[in-house]
Design a protein around this motif. Structure first.
Motif, PDB file in Angstrom:
ATOM      1  N   VAL A  99      44.540  38.277  40.146  1.00 16.84           N
ATOM      2  CA  VAL A  99      44.028  37.642  38.684  1.00 16.84           C
ATOM      3  C   VAL A  99      44.739  36.997  37.624  1.00 16.84           C
ATOM      4  O   VAL A  99      45.996  38.095  37.570  1.00 16.84           O
ATOM      5  CB  VAL A  99      43.205  38.851  38.229  1.00 16.84           C
ATOM      6  CG1 VAL A  99      42.650  38.270  36.534  1.00 16.84           C
ATOM      7  CG2 VAL A  99      41.940  38.616  38.948  1.00 16.84           C
ATOM      8  N   THR A 100      44.751  35.912  36.977  1.00 19.11           N
ATOM      9  CA  THR A 100      46.244  35.646  35.914  1.00 19.11           C
ATOM     10  C   THR A 100      45.171  35.799  34.533  1.00 19.11           C
ATOM     11  O   THR A 100      44.650  35.369  34.454  1.00 19.11           O
ATOM     12  CB  THR A 100      46.389  34.072  36.057  1.00 19.11           C
ATOM     13  OG1 THR A 100      47.324  34.199  37.348  1.00 19.11           O
ATOM     14  CG2 THR A 100      47.730  34.067  35.340  1.00 19.11           C
ATOM     15  N   VAL A 101      45.478  36.551  33.966  1.00 17.06           N
ATOM     16  CA  VAL A 101      45.029  36.551  32.511  1.00 17.06           C
ATOM     17  C   VAL A 101      46.319  36.232  31.121  1.00 17.06           C
ATOM     18  O   VAL A 101      47.449  37.063  31.615  1.00 17.06           O
ATOM     19  CB  VAL A 101      44.497  37.604  32.106  1.00 17.06           C
ATOM     20  CG1 VAL A 101      44.389  37.666  30.850  1.00 17.06           C
ATOM     21  CG2 VAL A 101      43.276  38.401  33.040  1.00 17.06           C
ATOM     22  N   LEU A 102      46.341  35.065  30.830  1.00 18.89           N
ATOM     23  CA  LEU A 102      47.641  34.428  29.644  1.00 18.89           C
ATOM     24  C   LEU A 102      48.783  34.982  30.654  1.00 18.89           C
ATOM     25  O   LEU A 102      49.996  35.323  30.034  1.00 18.89           O
ATOM     26  CB  LEU A 102      47.799  35.837  28.516  1.00 18.89           C
ATOM     27  CG  LEU A 102      45.990  35.344  27.912  1.00 18.89           C
ATOM     28  CD1 LEU A 102      46.115  36.586  26.331  1.00 18.89           C
ATOM     29  CD2 LEU A 102      45.722  33.927  27.978  1.00 18.89           C
ATOM     30  N   SER A 127      38.632  46.016  47.146  1.00 18.50           N
ATOM     31  CA  SER A 127      37.799  46.584  47.790  1.00 18.50           C
ATOM     32  C   SER A 127      37.518  48.123  48.069  1.00 18.50           C
ATOM     33  O   SER A 127      37.138  49.210  49.006  1.00 18.50           O
ATOM     34  CB  SER A 127      37.106  45.953  49.384  1.00 18.50           C
ATOM     35  OG  SER A 127      38.374  46.004  49.139  1.00 18.50           O
ATOM     36  N   SER A 128      38.730  48.704  47.970  1.00 11.08           N
ATOM     37  CA  SER A 128      39.241  50.121  48.281  1.00 11.08           C
ATOM     38  C   SER A 128      38.222  51.198  46.661  1.00 11.08           C
ATOM     39  O   SER A 128      38.980  52.009  46.989  1.00 11.08           O
ATOM     40  CB  SER A 128      40.250  50.931  48.480  1.00 11.08           C
ATOM     41  OG  SER A 128      40.525  50.035  47.360  1.00 11.08           O
ATOM     42  N   GLY A 129      38.210  50.342  45.509  1.00 11.50           N
ATOM     43  CA  GLY A 129      37.334  50.640  44.757  1.00 11.50           C
ATOM     44  C   GLY A 129      38.147  51.378  43.856  1.00 11.50           C
ATOM     45  O   GLY A 129      38.044  51.660  43.042  1.00 11.50           O
ATOM     46  N   GLY A 130      40.070  50.172  44.089  1.00  7.97           N
ATOM     47  CA  GLY A 130      40.875  50.777  43.219  1.00  7.97           C
ATOM     48  C   GLY A 130      40.136  49.325  41.778  1.00  7.97           C
ATOM     49  O   GLY A 130      39.860  48.352  42.383  1.00  7.97           O
ATOM     50  N   GLY A 131      41.135  49.897  40.827  1.00 14.54           N
ATOM     51  CA  GLY A 131      40.667  48.500  39.262  1.00 14.54           C
ATOM     52  C   GLY A 131      41.929  49.131  38.655  1.00 14.54           C
ATOM     53  O   GLY A 131      42.373  49.806  38.321  1.00 14.54           O
ATOM     54  N   THR A 132      41.655  47.961  38.221  1.00 11.20           N
ATOM     55  CA  THR A 132      41.949  48.091  35.921  1.00 11.20           C
ATOM     56  C   THR A 132      41.175  47.388  35.558  1.00 11.20           C
ATOM     57  O   THR A 132      40.282  45.897  35.151  1.00 11.20           O
ATOM     58  CB  THR A 132      43.061  47.490  36.134  1.00 11.20           C
ATOM     59  OG1 THR A 132      43.979  48.191  35.158  1.00 11.20           O
ATOM     60  CG2 THR A 132      43.603  45.839  36.657  1.00 11.20           C
ATOM     61  N   ASN A 133      41.107  47.789  34.164  1.00 12.33           N
ATOM     62  CA  ASN A 133      40.289  47.369  33.117  1.00 12.33           C
ATOM     63  C   ASN A 133      41.261  46.500  32.009  1.00 12.33           C
ATOM     64  O   ASN A 133      42.344  47.481  32.026  1.00 12.33           O
ATOM     65  CB  ASN A 133      39.571  47.875  32.425  1.00 12.33           C
ATOM     66  CG  ASN A 133      39.164  48.719  32.676  1.00 12.33           C
ATOM     67  OD1 ASN A 133      38.248  48.467  33.766  1.00 12.33           O
ATOM     68  ND2 ASN A 133      37.991  49.597  31.738  1.00 12.33           N
ATOM     69  N   VAL A 134      41.403  45.532  31.502  1.00 12.57           N
ATOM     70  CA  VAL A 134      42.095  44.375  31.083  1.00 12.57           C
ATOM     71  C   VAL A 134      42.095  43.716  29.952  1.00 12.57           C
ATOM     72  O   VAL A 134      40.323  43.130  29.955  1.00 12.57           O
ATOM     73  CB  VAL A 134      42.993  42.872  32.184  1.00 12.57           C
ATOM     74  CG1 VAL A 134      43.325  42.311  31.117  1.00 12.57           C
ATOM     75  CG2 VAL A 134      43.140  44.028  33.672  1.00 12.57           C
ATOM     76  N   GLY A 135      42.562  44.028  28.840  1.00  8.26           N
ATOM     77  CA  GLY A 135      41.779  43.082  27.423  1.00  8.26           C
ATOM     78  C   GLY A 135      41.942  41.725  27.508  1.00  8.26           C
ATOM     79  O   GLY A 135      43.488  40.988  27.603  1.00  8.26           O
ATOM     80  N   VAL A 136      41.232  41.026  27.649  1.00  7.36           N
ATOM     81  CA  VAL A 136      41.600  39.069  27.053  1.00  7.36           C
ATOM     82  C   VAL A 136      40.638  39.476  25.730  1.00  7.36           C
ATOM     83  O   VAL A 136      40.098  39.963  24.865  1.00  7.36           O
ATOM     84  CB  VAL A 136      40.381  39.233  28.492  1.00  7.36           C
ATOM     85  CG1 VAL A 136      40.766  38.975  29.604  1.00  7.36           C
ATOM     86  CG2 VAL A 136      38.781  39.335  28.381  1.00  7.36           C
TER      87      VAL A 136
END
Length: 181
Positions: A99-102, A127-136
């Motif tokens: 995922v590319t953000v700026l 798919s493993s339940g890991g992740g992140t929240n990113v400000g956009v």
């Protein structure tokens, strides 16, 4: 008072463990005959549990359910969770997602991924339940690519620099091509 999403992990009076989600203003417990009684929005529900733990979460599924609580006993009486995110799934059948953000890249080794965007928050989970929240800046400011491919709207060409290819913006190439005519 604003509603909050809670994950309820409980052991009932028959020693069965379970979980549920509540979208409520407040949660608490009070002493009861087998342990505690659930108090929802300040009202004694009469629902007795041996143990009850409330975990504030952003949405249903945001917190991994411990295996011993994975059996679902809740009736959805209080609803699931407040404003659950609307996820879009990417990279089905792929090994990796990017995922590319700026110009910032987020690599996920456990594809497929699911992405939700609301306002200025991008939620990405693998798919493993890991992740992140990113400000956009907005919900149009991210691109997803799978297995080292370029995002939509870009073409892939070989390059000497790592990772051995470059992604060129097709719109910019078309614009330059039109200028040369």
């Amino acid at each position: 008072m604003a509603k909050q999403c809670y994950l309820l992990l409980f052991t009932n009076c028959s020693n069965f463990k379970g979980h549920g989600y509540l979208c409520v203003d407040s949660v608490a417990t009070t002493p009861g005959s087998c342990g505690v009684v659930l108090v929802i929005n300040g009202v004694n529900t009469g629902i007795g549990e041996k143990e009850a733990t409330f975990i504030p979460v952003k949405y249903a599924g945001a917190y991994p359910i411990p295996p011993e609580y994975s059996t679902r006993y809740d009736s959805e009486y209080y609803g699931s969770c407040c404003n659950p995110p609307n996820f879009t799934f990417y990279c089905q059948g792929s090994k990796q997602a990017k995922v590319t953000v700026l110009n910032q890249e987020y690599i996920f080794q456990n594809a497929p991924i699911k992405v939700s965007c609301e306002g200025t928050t991008l939620i990405i989970e693998d798919s493993s339940g890991g992740g992140t929240n990113v400000g956009v800046p907005n919900c149009n400011s991210y691109k997803v690519s799978c297995d080292d491919d370029c995002p939509d709207g870009y073409c892939k060409i070989d390059c000497e620099a790592y990772p051995g290819y470059c992604c060129l913006n097709e719109a910019e190439i078309q614009s330059l091509s039109n200028q040369l005519r």
